[in-house]
Design an enzyme around this catalytic site. Structure first.
Site, mmCIF file in Angstrom:
data_model
loop_
_atom_site.group_PDB
_atom_site.id
_atom_site.type_symbol
_atom_site.label_atom_id
_atom_site.label_comp_id
_atom_site.label_asym_id
_atom_site.label_seq_id
_atom_site.Cartn_x
_atom_site.Cartn_y
_atom_site.Cartn_z
ATOM 1 N N THR C 95 5.969 59.887 -11.117
ATOM 2 C CA THR C 95 4.660 59.489 -10.602
ATOM 3 C C THR C 95 4.179 60.550 -9.634
ATOM 4 O O THR C 95 4.734 60.703 -8.556
ATOM 5 C CB THR C 95 4.746 58.128 -9.903
ATOM 6 O OG1 THR C 95 5.024 57.140 -10.886
ATOM 7 C CG2 THR C 95 3.428 57.786 -9.221
ATOM 8 N N LYS C 170 -2.486 54.556 -13.767
ATOM 9 C CA LYS C 170 -1.487 53.944 -12.885
ATOM 10 C C LYS C 170 -2.110 53.579 -11.536
ATOM 11 O O LYS C 170 -1.829 52.523 -10.969
ATOM 12 C CB LYS C 170 -0.302 54.881 -12.708
ATOM 13 C CG LYS C 170 0.845 54.148 -12.038
ATOM 14 C CD LYS C 170 2.188 54.776 -12.132
ATOM 15 C CE LYS C 170 3.122 53.849 -11.334
ATOM 16 N NZ LYS C 170 4.408 54.452 -11.052
ATOM 17 N N LYS C 238 -0.439 54.553 -0.166
ATOM 18 C CA LYS C 238 -0.865 55.868 -0.663
ATOM 19 C C LYS C 238 -1.652 55.704 -1.973
ATOM 20 O O LYS C 238 -2.687 56.337 -2.173
ATOM 21 C CB LYS C 238 0.352 56.758 -0.892
ATOM 22 C CG LYS C 238 0.004 58.191 -1.267
ATOM 23 C CD LYS C 238 1.225 58.895 -1.857
ATOM 24 C CE LYS C 238 1.618 58.232 -3.173
ATOM 25 N NZ LYS C 238 2.882 58.698 -3.764
#
Lengths: 291, 291, 291, 291
Positions: C95, C170, C238
């Site tokens: 990621t 995502k 984040k």
């Protein structure tokens, strides 16, 4: 005192004119040189390039439209870097982000020059009247030397510590301003829709503990759906975003600023980004704008 | 001019004293009668009951602590209703909700009396200085008759139309104020945590377009974590809630006020409801309050 | 089918084990080589460096902890770039942000290799069970070739178009998840403080239109103030920030995400960043945590 | 078992039909009596008035459209109160506010009757399928007696304690649902505007930890701007407001619910109040609805 001045946009022209009026010897440069003419009539000299201005003057002030212009004037051919050096000071009064400011600062210092960032609070009118608020940061000795110029340009100047703090202070102020504008706009809308006269609200506000120049100046035009841009909404929203990013770095929750930022984004999505930031008022209206 | 005055709390005492000072003949009543003594020394008469004051005076002003006191003075035994009637005017300057105001208004009018609601903007100091802002609504003829008293009590009075509009106007103003306080508090916190001096922020703010008395007055004490209650947080939060309810009735989205309301609720949940509304500042701090 | 596998953290180990179990020939590499031992026992080969793995295998999958690890494995000495080239495919399932992904993509393609970003939805348990959801984007031909591996690793894979879209998808999913967690947390808190049994709320929720695995899994531990990190709060925050930035670029107002982001920031400021993201629940509690 | 049933709207009709199907003897009443015909065909008896139904049946269930209908059936001439008394139970399954519920409860109990509030989670389809979730509160003995009916009407029933808790539980669930709908809507909008396929987002969501029936059911129609009302937006917004009020009473900060409430208010101000609550999606679109 002799100073160079780079950039003769709305702000820069007013500022350099003020310096001339107060007896400074000013050497000006502008990308479009013809803009220098009026200044020359009032006694200014012309520098052919930024480098030429730096070469001639111990101190040079820049007032440029955006970060890319600020970088270009320093780093491009015939730019500031070619002539800056020991004993010379460069004062960038443009509003730029922290990264741009650091880059310029490091480049100037690596050549032996000294540097101040000095963004201002206030737009055209305060610039003309010498009533800006100057948020300087960087070399303190240079600050002390150019205070006479700051005294002419502004009603007050601050030295805020290291480079970056000037930009940060401006962000904090603009963040509060953006949230206030939203609060104000909600109040005007609520008044109108609940049967009160929004103009009377302006009168009541102006008599109380939260009376402030912005409400007084923007209120009447907002009620007329007049959003001639003094400070474009897209710039206000950018400042909200940067202030929120600063808060993120420092783990400061800012729910009001976050809500205000979303309102400005809504306004942007409505195509209002180039109007005055008070156009955020439109986000609260019914679709037919009948409110 | 002769007026009755019901309620000698902090506000009421200052206000009736002003009336005396300006040559009004004042008949006072207070639940705790001893509070009348100082006024009597300055020339006031005493009324034994609200009814007695109404009987004696053509115009009676009330300044009571909350809706239940406002209702009690009117509807209880020996209350206003027993003597009000044709040719008599009742001016309730307490801050109450719209329902309370309507109830009192209807009762007074059903007896033939005339009624004004007239909540004020401003607290102790403006009350003492005759610098309140008076948000009157209701019987316009009565308003015109009592303007001489309003001129003594406030720097400006408004007649806002039908009963209820005074309370609404106050809610709108307080809503804007509550959102502004949160924006201010976020700015102070952001400044502190990102390496700026929050005191300097206060100076910068005071020089710019959003300078206002509230920032100037509250800022320095907020930086010292001093929240002596001028306007208790729980009352500010109640006003935010009522303003949001008014917005709900009229389908006005108010995202900033809503976020501010939640911050005040957070402060209440932290046990800060009795402190000044500026204590909402605490909601942004790190748990150790080291920010 | 033969594949290389770089990175044997919690996720990578489970994933490469699955590949072995399903008959893939796997060559593994990990910065700490000893972590390869268990895989070797199950039949894996070892590559001494990322470059060695690439050299040996037509397809190589990477599952690294963060952007800097993802960059380092590609660009450092003995890294992927030294051996990648025509006919070789590199699939980064880490990621990472869009910038990191683009940098890697461009470097791989400039050497003639083909590239997929393929971040996954799902953590340890789904990785072990081959039940990940794979959000691939980039070279479609490479996607088609590695589908057999994706079929083993996940219950479903998607090809979402150009590089960057996997990361964006995502972010969007995690943004919705983060807002939902806050909504859930507000509901649990409201239930508890208004006299309802929060456990019963979990039962009611699980029977209705908004029943979902996250509420079911996280609810009971949240009620015990147990926030063992499955997905650390600071990473969730984040992702909220990056999703908000994506919204900013595209002028999408997202007031709920913005409010949720501020709640996560509040949690970070309370020192909860390393706990599970469900610890945002704590931001709603009274200071004594007695709620 | 014999029960009365008051109110044959969409929900009530489906519910009483289910009772008949499972062998209950049902006496029905509806304000428009013709609506009883279909039930009679399936074996129901008719009561001419609410009072007549109560007189005939030991247990009576009501399913009415709103608080005013719920009050009217109890308090008006020929209403429930005229015949309720010792040994008779009244179960109000309408969705009403706490005040309405208390008023009815007190009136019933003052006559010697026993009372349950029992709002349900689920709309038409679950009502038809006997798959409602029943949130009962009030007289526990009555609850135990009517469980056989609840078993037919719902897949699960809860006894939540004192009267008021049923309504509160429903508010909490609906508040979470309303916030989730906004989070979902922001995700769909963000996906579409940043170049992802929103339909693929639906697929991805449906495979992950936040998969839930609402996303699955509402998502596809939201993407077609189809907002046929299953649960009208204005009712969802009312429930958000009431949940926020409950939070206010208990000093629970709920920033996400507050932001969601403002989005629903924005939708109301756009004239979308009678559409499905998923129409809040429209608040995020560009004015030309081109997103």
């Amino acid at each position: 005192m002799e100073v160079g001045f780079l950039g003769l946009g709305i702000m820069g022209k007013a500022m350099s004119m003020n310096l001339l009026r107060h007896g400074f010897k000013v050497t000006v440069w502008n990308r479009t040189l013809s803009k220098c003419d009026e200044l020359v009539e009032h006694g200014a000299s012309i520098g052919e390039t930024p480098a030429a201005v730096i070469k001639k003057c111990k101190y040079t002030i820049a007032m440029l439209s955006d970060p890319s212009a600020a970088l270009s004037v320093v780093f491009d051919k015939d730019g500031v870097l070619e002539q800056i050096g020991n004993g010379k000071g460069y004062v960038d009064m443009s509003t730029v982000d922290a990264d741009t400011s650091s880059k310029i600062s490091e480049a100037i210092k690596s050549k032996g020059g000294s540097f101040l960032e000095a963004p201002v609070s206030g737009s055209k009118k305060p610039a003309e009247d010498g009533q800006l608020v100057i948020l300087a940061a960087g070399d303190k000795a240079l600050y002390d030397e150019v205070v006479p110029a700051f005294d002419v340009l502004g009603k007050k100047s601050f030295h805020l510590g290291e480079v970056g703090n000037g930009a940060k202070m401006k962000l904090v102020v603009n963040m509060i301003m953006g949230s206030m504008m939203n609060a104000f706009s909600e109040g005007l809308t609520l008044a109108g829709r609940s049967g009160l006269n929004p103009s009377t609200l302006l009168d009541v506000l102006d008599l109380g503990a939260i009376a402030n120049p912005m409400f007084k100046m923007k209120g009447p035009s907002m009620l007329k759906n007049n959003y001639s841009p003094a400070f474009p909404l897209k710039h206000q929203q950018k400042d909200m975003r940067l202030a929120l990013a600063l808060g993120d770095e420092n783990a400061v929750p800012m729910p009001i600023a976050a809500a205000a930022n979303e309102a400005f984004k809504k306004a942007r999505s409505m195509g209002l980004g180039d109007l005055d930031f008070s156009a955020v008022h439109e986000t609260l209206k019914k679709p037919d704008h009948s409110s």
